[in-house]
Design a protein around this motif. Structure first.
Motif, mmCIF file in Angstrom:
data_model
loop_
_atom_site.group_PDB
_atom_site.id
_atom_site.type_symbol
_atom_site.label_atom_id
_atom_site.label_comp_id
_atom_site.label_asym_id
_atom_site.label_seq_id
_atom_site.Cartn_x
_atom_site.Cartn_y
_atom_site.Cartn_z
ATOM 1 N N GLU A 306 0.834 -1.198 0.000
ATOM 2 C CA GLU A 306 0.000 0.000 0.000
ATOM 3 C C GLU A 306 0.875 1.256 0.000
ATOM 4 O OE1 GLU A 306 -1.392 1.979 3.215
ATOM 5 O OE2 GLU A 306 -3.496 2.135 2.629
ATOM 6 N N ALA A 307 1.925 1.231 0.829
ATOM 7 C CA ALA A 307 2.839 2.374 0.880
ATOM 8 C C ALA A 307 3.475 2.586 -0.490
ATOM 9 C CB ALA A 307 3.904 2.137 1.945
ATOM 10 N N PHE A 310 1.049 4.254 -2.878
ATOM 11 C CA PHE A 310 0.901 5.684 -2.623
ATOM 12 C C PHE A 310 2.127 6.476 -3.072
ATOM 13 C CE2 PHE A 310 -2.900 4.635 -0.324
ATOM 14 C CZ PHE A 310 -3.677 5.777 -0.436
ATOM 15 N N LEU A 330 -8.112 -6.208 5.600
ATOM 16 C CA LEU A 330 -6.768 -6.391 6.144
ATOM 17 C C LEU A 330 -6.305 -7.840 6.078
ATOM 18 C CD1 LEU A 330 -6.796 -4.035 9.267
ATOM 19 C CD2 LEU A 330 -6.138 -3.500 6.924
ATOM 20 N N MET B 1 -8.751 9.079 0.685
ATOM 21 C CA MET B 1 -8.710 8.040 1.717
ATOM 22 C C MET B 1 -7.976 8.532 2.974
ATOM 23 S SD MET B 1 -7.091 4.265 1.349
ATOM 24 C CE MET B 1 -6.777 3.258 2.784
ATOM 25 N N TYR B 2 -6.814 9.156 2.779
ATOM 26 C CA TYR B 2 -6.037 9.649 3.918
ATOM 27 C C TYR B 2 -6.086 11.167 4.011
ATOM 28 C CZ TYR B 2 -3.857 5.040 4.468
ATOM 29 O OH TYR B 2 -3.614 3.711 4.694
ATOM 30 N N PHE B 10 3.692 10.757 5.660
ATOM 31 C CA PHE B 10 4.110 9.583 4.875
ATOM 32 C C PHE B 10 5.172 9.965 3.854
ATOM 33 C CE2 PHE B 10 3.377 7.278 0.793
ATOM 34 C CZ PHE B 10 3.968 6.080 1.157
ATOM 35 N N VAL B 59 0.916 3.168 4.493
ATOM 36 C CA VAL B 59 0.950 4.623 4.605
ATOM 37 C C VAL B 59 0.659 5.046 6.050
ATOM 38 C CG1 VAL B 59 -0.228 6.735 3.881
ATOM 39 C CG2 VAL B 59 0.269 4.954 2.203
ATOM 40 N N LYS B 99 -7.601 1.366 9.900
ATOM 41 C CA LYS B 99 -6.181 1.647 10.116
ATOM 42 C C LYS B 99 -5.912 2.090 11.555
ATOM 43 C CE LYS B 99 -4.833 1.092 5.813
ATOM 44 N NZ LYS B 99 -3.898 0.047 5.420
#
Lengths: 390, 170
Positions: A306-307, A310, A330, B1-2, B10, B59, B99
């Motif tokens: 996911e990181a 992004f 998850l 989303m964030y 991040f 993230v 999260k």
């Protein structure tokens, strides 16, 4: 900033010609095809023309096509429709362990209703073993559903071989071909399947439209009871513009498919070679040869998908991941679990799906940004230090 | 989303790294679950003189680590111990429901580092990985009617249609 879209398994842009073809059916020819006056019957005729186009794309007859609202609905209709219609035969369903959620969760639905479901394992490259299918069949087996190709790892299953086994044993065979129709040639007779699902999403048609192919003698219980739309197999006034969109997209998909396959395969090979050259400790997932031509999938060690997505997103790149953190539930992608990727490595999953609009320049750009992103995330990662030491 | 805050932390995480000869080290989570954080603290006059970390995760996990380091640097140990996952999430302008456990992990990792420091000081035997990550985080919403497990974001059971109601955060 560049905009590079490499997630064609999730959605494809609707072709201009498709939009043009759809437009008249919102306002000008808006009538209900179930009416008897001229406008209604004309539109009824239009639906039948589209049915013929979709049928022709996959080598079927027009009366073997049911329009649905999505690939997921087509998968639901195939499984629920057959299982409910054949309740007397038995209570056993076979699927592979890498099916899309719309097949997996439909099978699970029956499991909770006291049906038995066999989940066929796959090998490390994602292939279902035909012998295992043959061994799983019992007298009470109603049907088997095994996908044509997997959208996460790109592996193409030996569907014709699997279908032949089922045919011989009197078991109905369904394949989810959402990932293949429009990307490689698909012919229902060569595949020898009883039912096949497809979707507009991967075809350059709008979202909200799909279709189910069914062989003539397959009995199907409708999911949506209502009027006699779709010959009584699916109630509800037809989504005419979307059906026209799917028809037009099917027509376009059959033209120039060989060129498209060559183009995306070339780009894919460039991408794969480049990634191996620039990124350490990264494994390819899926089958090296039996795979979708524009599909490249990897798992990178010591980072989380996911990181990664992004970071690429910040550079204008759209790609996908099967990482647990990117899923709302998850949970690690069941597909990566099924092919035996260790759970920590599965976190670093990344999937690129290309189409004819992608270019060599874009691949170079992605290679630059991707290797940079992996490096940056690894510099943050506490386990990268250990892996380097080891 | 964030939120913008999350994306900011991040894309440029603060205080990343390792402190050689740290006074306390705390490690929580594991890569199999998808998130792992290692926090290092340097303590002077019972204050956190320096804090660094390394994080494997999404993230949210990276942003939370960065925020926790920012919120606790220079604070007294007692003050730092009171840091809650809610406080971390709030100062990041919120986190998606699924999260929130990342936020929890950040506070846990820092607390583990403080505990590690205190244990060393008092001469207690110190384990390399603190086992305070025992508190399991539920990420499924189980239907009370048919016991089917649903994704936490589902508002209705995907099997029987029963309302799933508001879940308390893990």
């Amino acid at each position: 900033m560049k905009n590079v879209y490499m997630d064609h398994a999730s959605a494809t842009p609707v072709h201009r010609e498709v939009i043009e073809a759809m437009l008249p059916y919102f306002h000008e020819f808006f009538g209900n095809p179930s009416t008897v006056y001229d406008m209604g019957s004309k539109i009824k005729g239009v639906i039948e023309e589209q049915r013929a186009k979709v049928a022709s794309l996959i080598g079927a007859k027009p009366n073997q096509i049911i329009f649905t609202s999505s690939g997921a609905e087509a998968n639901n209709l195939a499984i629920k429709g057959v299982v409910f219609a054949k309740q007397k035969k038995g209570n056993h369903i076979i699927i592979s362990s890498i099916e899309h959620h719309s097949v997996l969760n439909t099978a699970r639905f029956f499991e909770r209703m006291d049906y038995e479901v066999s989940l066929l394992p796959v090998d490390k490259q994602g292939l279902v073993d035909p012998d295992r299918l043959a061994n799983a069949i019992r007298p009470e087996t109603i049907m088997a559903s095994i996908m044509h190709a997997n959208n996460e790892i790109g592996t193409i299953e030996p569907v014709s071989e699997l279908a032949a086994i089922c045919r011989e044993r009197g078991v109905i065979f369904h394949t989810d071909a959402v990932a293949t129709v429009g990307n490689i040639p698909v012919n229902v007779n060569e595949l020898n399947v009883d039912l096949l699902s497809l979707s507009g999403v991967s075809l350059g048609a709008p979202k909200g439209i799909g279709a189910l192919y069914f062989r003539d003698k397959v009995r199907l219980m409708p999911l949506i009871h209502g009027g006699i739309q779709e010959s009584g197999r699916r109630g509800g006034t037809e989504n005419i513009p979307a059906i026209v969109g799917l028809g037009k997209a099917s027509e376009l998909a059959s033209q120039g498919l060989a060129d498209q396959m060559n183009h995306v395969e070339g780009l894919r090979n460039l991408l794969v070679a480049g990634i191996h050259e620039r990124v350490d400790q990264i494994v390819e997932t899926g089958h090296p040869d039996r795979r979708l031509p524009g599909h490249a999938s990897f798992c990178a060690a010591a980072i989380e998908g996911e990181a990664l997505i992004f970071m690429l997103n910040a550079e204008g790149i759209c790609a996908n991941t099967g990482s647990a953190c990117a899923s709302k539930a998850l949970k690690t992608s069941p597909v990566l679990v099924a092919i035996g990727i260790p759970p920590d490595l599965a976190q670093g999953s990344i999937v690129f799906t290309l189409d004819s609009s992608n270019t060599v320049d874009e691949v170079e750009y992605v290679l630059d940004k991707f290797s940079f992103a992996v490096e940056k995330l690894r510099s943050l990662s506490p386990i990268w230090r250990e892996q380097k030491a080891a | 989303m964030y939120s913008e805050q999350v994306m900011n932390h991040f894309s440029s995480p603060r205080n990343v790294g390792i402190i050689e000869n740290a006074d306390g080290i705390g490690e929580v989570g594991n890569p199999v679950c998808g998130d792992m954080m290692t926090f290092y603290i340097k303590v002077e006059d019972e204050k956190i003189a320096d804090v660094k970390y390394k994080t494997f995760g999404c993230v949210a996990a990276i942003a939370v680590s960065s925020k926790v380091s920012e919120m606790t640097k220079g604070k007294s140990l007692e003050e730092a111990k009171t840091l809650t996952k809610q406080a971390v999430a709030e100062s990041l302008d919120g986190l998606p429901k699924e999260k929130m456990h990342c936020s929890n992990l950040g506070a846990q990792a820092l607390n583990a580092a403080i505990k590690n420091y205190e244990d060393r000081k008092s001469g207690k035997p110190v384990s390399t990985i603190e086992a305070i990550n025992k508190e399991t985080t539920t990420v499924d919403a189980e239907c009370c009617e048919c016991q089917t497990s649903n994704p936490i974001e589902a508002k209705f059971c995907m099997n029987c249609g029963e309302g799933l109601g508001e879940k308390k955060d893990g």
